[in-house]
Design a protein around this motif. Sequence first.
Motif, PDB file in Angstrom:
ATOM      1  N   CYS A   1      37.655  46.428  40.418  1.00 36.25           N
ATOM      2  CA  CYS A   1      37.725  45.032  39.972  1.00 36.25           C
ATOM      3  C   CYS A   1      37.695  44.958  38.448  1.00 36.25           C
ATOM      4  CB  CYS A   1      36.555  44.238  40.561  1.00 36.25           C
ATOM      5  SG  CYS A   1      36.479  44.289  42.362  1.00 36.25           S
ATOM      6  N   LEU A   2      38.665  44.248  37.882  1.00 30.41           N
ATOM      7  CA  LEU A   2      38.807  44.113  36.431  1.00 30.41           C
ATOM      8  C   LEU A   2      38.530  42.666  36.029  1.00 30.41           C
ATOM      9  CD1 LEU A   2      42.108  46.179  35.968  1.00 30.41           C
ATOM     10  CD2 LEU A   2      39.740  47.005  36.152  1.00 30.41           C
ATOM     11  N   HIS A   3      37.532  42.457  35.208  1.00 27.77           N
ATOM     12  CA  HIS A   3      37.057  41.121  34.853  1.00 27.77           C
ATOM     13  C   HIS A   3      37.957  40.426  33.837  1.00 27.77           C
ATOM     14  CE1 HIS A   3      35.642  42.465  30.891  1.00 27.77           C
ATOM     15  NE2 HIS A   3      35.147  43.543  31.490  1.00 27.77           N
ATOM     16  N   GLY A   4      37.590  39.207  33.494  1.00 28.42           N
ATOM     17  CA  GLY A   4      38.370  38.385  32.583  1.00 28.42           C
ATOM     18  C   GLY A   4      38.057  38.633  31.119  1.00 28.42           C
ATOM     19  N   PHE A   5      38.785  37.927  30.261  1.00 26.50           N
ATOM     20  CA  PHE A   5      38.685  38.064  28.802  1.00 26.50           C
ATOM     21  C   PHE A   5      37.300  37.662  28.306  1.00 26.50           C
ATOM     22  CE2 PHE A   5      39.824  36.199  24.504  1.00 26.50           C
ATOM     23  CZ  PHE A   5      40.108  37.418  23.900  1.00 26.50           C
ATOM     24  N   ARG A   6      36.702  38.558  27.530  1.00 28.06           N
ATOM     25  CA  ARG A   6      35.392  38.332  26.927  1.00 28.06           C
ATOM     26  C   ARG A   6      34.321  37.956  27.959  1.00 28.06           C
ATOM     27  NH1 ARG A   6      37.525  35.349  21.329  1.00 28.06           N
ATOM     28  NH2 ARG A   6      38.575  37.212  20.530  1.00 28.06           N
ATOM     29  N   THR A   7      34.373  38.651  29.076  1.00 25.99           N
ATOM     30  CA  THR A   7      33.306  38.540  30.072  1.00 25.99           C
ATOM     31  C   THR A   7      32.823  39.959  30.359  1.00 25.99           C
ATOM     32  OG1 THR A   7      34.826  38.554  31.975  1.00 25.99           O
ATOM     33  CG2 THR A   7      34.319  36.421  30.997  1.00 25.99           C
ATOM     34  N   SER A   8      32.499  40.279  31.603  1.00 25.27           N
ATOM     35  CA  SER A   8      32.003  41.616  31.928  1.00 25.27           C
ATOM     36  C   SER A   8      32.096  41.864  33.425  1.00 25.27           C
ATOM     37  CB  SER A   8      30.545  41.770  31.478  1.00 25.27           C
ATOM     38  OG  SER A   8      29.687  40.967  32.280  1.00 25.27           O
ATOM     39  N   GLY A   9      31.857  43.093  33.812  1.00 25.86           N
ATOM     40  CA  GLY A   9      31.835  43.431  35.217  1.00 25.86           C
ATOM     41  C   GLY A   9      30.748  42.687  35.961  1.00 25.86           C
ATOM     42  N   ARG A  10      29.600  42.529  35.341  1.00 30.63           N
ATOM     43  CA  ARG A  10      28.496  41.814  35.980  1.00 30.63           C
ATOM     44  C   ARG A  10      28.847  40.342  36.218  1.00 30.63           C
ATOM     45  NH1 ARG A  10      23.772  44.459  36.540  1.00 30.63           N
ATOM     46  NH2 ARG A  10      23.403  46.311  35.245  1.00 30.63           N
ATOM     47  N   ILE A  11      29.583  39.755  35.302  1.00 29.69           N
ATOM     48  CA  ILE A  11      29.953  38.342  35.445  1.00 29.69           C
ATOM     49  C   ILE A  11      30.948  38.168  36.595  1.00 29.69           C
ATOM     50  CG2 ILE A  11      31.116  36.404  34.313  1.00 29.69           C
ATOM     51  CD1 ILE A  11      29.895  37.433  31.652  1.00 29.69           C
ATOM     52  N   LEU A  12      31.933  39.053  36.681  1.00 34.21           N
ATOM     53  CA  LEU A  12      32.858  38.981  37.806  1.00 34.21           C
ATOM     54  C   LEU A  12      32.130  39.265  39.115  1.00 34.21           C
ATOM     55  CD1 LEU A  12      35.715  38.631  38.891  1.00 34.21           C
ATOM     56  CD2 LEU A  12      36.113  41.075  38.449  1.00 34.21           C
ATOM     57  N   GLN A  13      31.197  40.186  39.071  1.00 36.06           N
ATOM     58  CA  GLN A  13      30.402  40.497  40.255  1.00 36.06           C
ATOM     59  C   GLN A  13      29.646  39.263  40.737  1.00 36.06           C
ATOM     60  OE1 GLN A  13      26.972  42.926  39.587  1.00 36.06           O
ATOM     61  NE2 GLN A  13      26.987  43.794  41.647  1.00 36.06           N
TER      62      GLN A  13
ATOM     63  N   SER B   1      41.975  36.784  35.444  1.00 40.03           N
ATOM     64  CA  SER B   1      42.372  36.387  34.096  1.00 40.03           C
ATOM     65  C   SER B   1      42.999  37.574  33.350  1.00 40.03           C
ATOM     66  CB  SER B   1      41.155  35.803  33.364  1.00 40.03           C
ATOM     67  OG  SER B   1      41.514  35.240  32.136  1.00 40.03           O
ATOM     68  N   GLN B   2      42.427  37.991  32.220  1.00 40.41           N
ATOM     69  CA  GLN B   2      43.013  39.115  31.487  1.00 40.41           C
ATOM     70  C   GLN B   2      43.065  40.364  32.368  1.00 40.41           C
ATOM     71  OE1 GLN B   2      40.902  41.094  28.199  1.00 40.41           O
ATOM     72  NE2 GLN B   2      42.742  40.857  26.937  1.00 40.41           N
ATOM     73  N   GLY B   3      42.057  40.544  33.197  1.00 34.40           N
ATOM     74  CA  GLY B   3      42.083  41.656  34.137  1.00 34.40           C
ATOM     75  C   GLY B   3      43.203  41.534  35.141  1.00 34.40           C
ATOM     76  N   ALA B   4      43.586  40.287  35.473  1.00 36.96           N
ATOM     77  CA  ALA B   4      44.689  40.058  36.405  1.00 36.96           C
ATOM     78  C   ALA B   4      46.037  40.372  35.762  1.00 36.96           C
ATOM     79  CB  ALA B   4      44.664  38.616  36.901  1.00 36.96           C
ATOM     80  N   PHE B   5      46.182  40.122  34.458  1.00 32.08           N
ATOM     81  CA  PHE B   5      47.404  40.502  33.758  1.00 32.08           C
ATOM     82  C   PHE B   5      47.616  42.010  33.878  1.00 32.08           C
ATOM     83  CE2 PHE B   5      49.319  37.103  31.104  1.00 32.08           C
ATOM     84  CZ  PHE B   5      48.504  36.055  31.482  1.00 32.08           C
ATOM     85  N   LEU B   6      46.542  42.758  33.661  1.00 30.70           N
ATOM     86  CA  LEU B   6      46.608  44.212  33.793  1.00 30.70           C
ATOM     87  C   LEU B   6      46.939  44.615  35.220  1.00 30.70           C
ATOM     88  CD1 LEU B   6      43.565  45.584  31.758  1.00 30.70           C
ATOM     89  CD2 LEU B   6      45.942  46.284  31.497  1.00 30.70           C
ATOM     90  N   THR B   7      46.202  44.020  36.160  1.00 28.72           N
ATOM     91  CA  THR B   7      46.368  44.347  37.574  1.00 28.72           C
ATOM     92  C   THR B   7      47.810  44.142  38.024  1.00 28.72           C
ATOM     93  OG1 THR B   7      44.070  43.800  38.091  1.00 28.72           O
ATOM     94  CG2 THR B   7      45.634  43.711  39.902  1.00 28.72           C
TER      95      THR B   7
END
Length: 210
Positions: free
Chosen positions: A35-47, A126-132
């Motif tokens: 799982c890849l989180h969004g811009f200026r957030t973190s893995g814990r926040i997406l979790q 978000s930004q992680g989704a662009f990568l994904t």
Amino acid sequence: MLGHSYPCFQTGLRFKLTAMAPENHLKPKNPRILCLHGFRTSGRILQAGIGKWPDTILRDLDLDFLDAPFPATGKSDVERFFDPPYYEWYQANKGFKEYRNFEECLAYIEDYMLKNGPFDGLLGFSQGAFLTAAIPGMQEQGTALTKVPKVKFLVIISGAKFPGLMFGEPKAAVNAFSSPVRCPSLHFIGKTVNTSLRIFLTRFLGYIGI
């Protein structure tokens, strides 16, 4: 914890979401999803966000949350709700004409997948989704993640493809969407009630045979 040798990279952290489920030795292995989180957030926040999904979904998934490699270079939109640290996968100028650290980001993800995989699919927000969204095409073109197995499926939340002609694209992703790639993807845009989410994911994972 997983340490990385890249000069300016922060330590990648691995988190697990688990849900109680009846013991069943005949139950097939859950799909592993990075799982890849969004811009200026973190893995814990997406979790924290994914953790609100129903247990009936989470118990059938093996989710691994990764922090992006670079510390946030500006203000985070989630400061009122979540404590730092915050991270970015890569950087771009205001016109999205130039990208920085994109190849380094891909190397960071590939290194993590090599050391902690294999992974069946990717989930990005978000930004992680662009990568994904771009990774299967980049794997097909041989410009990224060539040392790990090809991704079998994607879950994209509030994402899109790189802008392309109107703006710019990272060099590695220029041809990521130039031809069809056989990689099923499930897209979430806006708010989805839990009942619908459960139906969509159950049918999607069944469709791809996982």
